[in-house]
Design a protein around this motif. Sequence first.
Motif, mmCIF file in Angstrom:
data_model
loop_
_atom_site.group_PDB
_atom_site.id
_atom_site.type_symbol
_atom_site.label_atom_id
_atom_site.label_comp_id
_atom_site.label_asym_id
_atom_site.label_seq_id
_atom_site.Cartn_x
_atom_site.Cartn_y
_atom_site.Cartn_z
ATOM 1 N N ARG A 33 0.933 -1.205 -0.111
ATOM 2 C CA ARG A 33 -0.066 -0.074 -0.104
ATOM 3 C C ARG A 33 0.755 1.378 -0.119
ATOM 4 N NH1 ARG A 33 -4.970 1.051 4.418
ATOM 5 N NH2 ARG A 33 -5.173 3.150 3.764
ATOM 6 N N ALA A 34 2.000 1.379 0.702
ATOM 7 C CA ALA A 34 2.877 2.434 0.859
ATOM 8 C C ALA A 34 3.349 2.875 -0.523
ATOM 9 C CB ALA A 34 3.904 2.242 1.849
ATOM 10 N N TYR A 36 1.923 2.813 -3.179
ATOM 11 C CA TYR A 36 1.036 3.648 -3.888
ATOM 12 C C TYR A 36 1.173 5.198 -3.916
ATOM 13 C CZ TYR A 36 -1.017 -0.581 -5.932
ATOM 14 O OH TYR A 36 -1.306 -1.752 -6.446
ATOM 15 N N ALA A 37 1.421 5.504 -2.601
ATOM 16 C CA ALA A 37 1.634 6.975 -2.433
ATOM 17 C C ALA A 37 2.683 7.651 -3.006
ATOM 18 C CB ALA A 37 1.690 7.112 -0.924
ATOM 19 N N ASP A 38 3.721 6.997 -3.029
ATOM 20 C CA ASP A 38 5.041 7.327 -4.116
ATOM 21 C C ASP A 38 4.475 7.291 -5.661
ATOM 22 O OD1 ASP A 38 6.446 7.550 -1.843
ATOM 23 O OD2 ASP A 38 7.375 5.799 -1.866
ATOM 24 N N ILE A 40 1.628 7.962 -6.889
ATOM 25 C CA ILE A 40 0.732 8.985 -7.015
ATOM 26 C C ILE A 40 1.457 10.347 -7.097
ATOM 27 C CG2 ILE A 40 -1.090 10.392 -5.882
ATOM 28 C CD1 ILE A 40 -2.094 7.692 -4.842
ATOM 29 N N VAL A 41 2.390 10.175 -6.393
ATOM 30 C CA VAL A 41 3.538 11.481 -6.372
ATOM 31 C C VAL A 41 4.069 11.879 -7.545
ATOM 32 C CG1 VAL A 41 5.246 12.740 -5.290
ATOM 33 C CG2 VAL A 41 3.691 11.912 -3.825
ATOM 34 N N HIS A 44 1.837 12.743 -10.248
ATOM 35 C CA HIS A 44 1.544 14.144 -10.316
ATOM 36 C C HIS A 44 2.831 15.039 -10.658
ATOM 37 C CE1 HIS A 44 -0.092 17.730 -8.496
ATOM 38 N NE2 HIS A 44 1.086 17.963 -7.963
#
Length: 179
Positions: A33-34, A36-38, A40-41, A44
Amino acid sequence: MNIAEETALRQRATKIVLDWAAERQPPFVGEDRAGYADAIVAAHIVADEARLSLHRWIDAARRAEMSWTEIGDALGISKQAAQQRFRSLTAGDDDRQPSEIIRGGATAFNEMRILAEEGRDGNELVGIGVLTLIFRPSDRKWEYCRRIGTGSDADRLHAAGWTHVASYLPFHYYKRPLD
């Protein structure tokens, strides 16, 4: 642009983030899960750079005398929508110093002539806006050059005494004093 070119560009844009995921250590494979945040960044950042690139190409198009109607047509929007969305790219008068000289009407076709004239008059290029060149009076005469591309010859130009002033895709602008 035809559909094959558009599809190829979309695939290349998608591939940027996929390459990032594969090249990082450890590679992101979508199992935690962690990560996915990267991801997304990363996506972006790619989207933000694409937006900046679009703005720079529109600036360059305006300097090449492309009308707002033509830009709107290229984007599939109205002239008014194109103006509202992209006209704010020009530096506002509030950001300018009173001693600055603003030369309007600068296009990709006439700006080198304008730069040569202003340089001979002792005006130093300090900025570029849509259809504008911004100068400050100085006690020296200046010469200017413009390059297309990624600026890969920047080291060579720097070694020859040139200083980078600004970039407006696809151009990079350089200056050096005439002694």
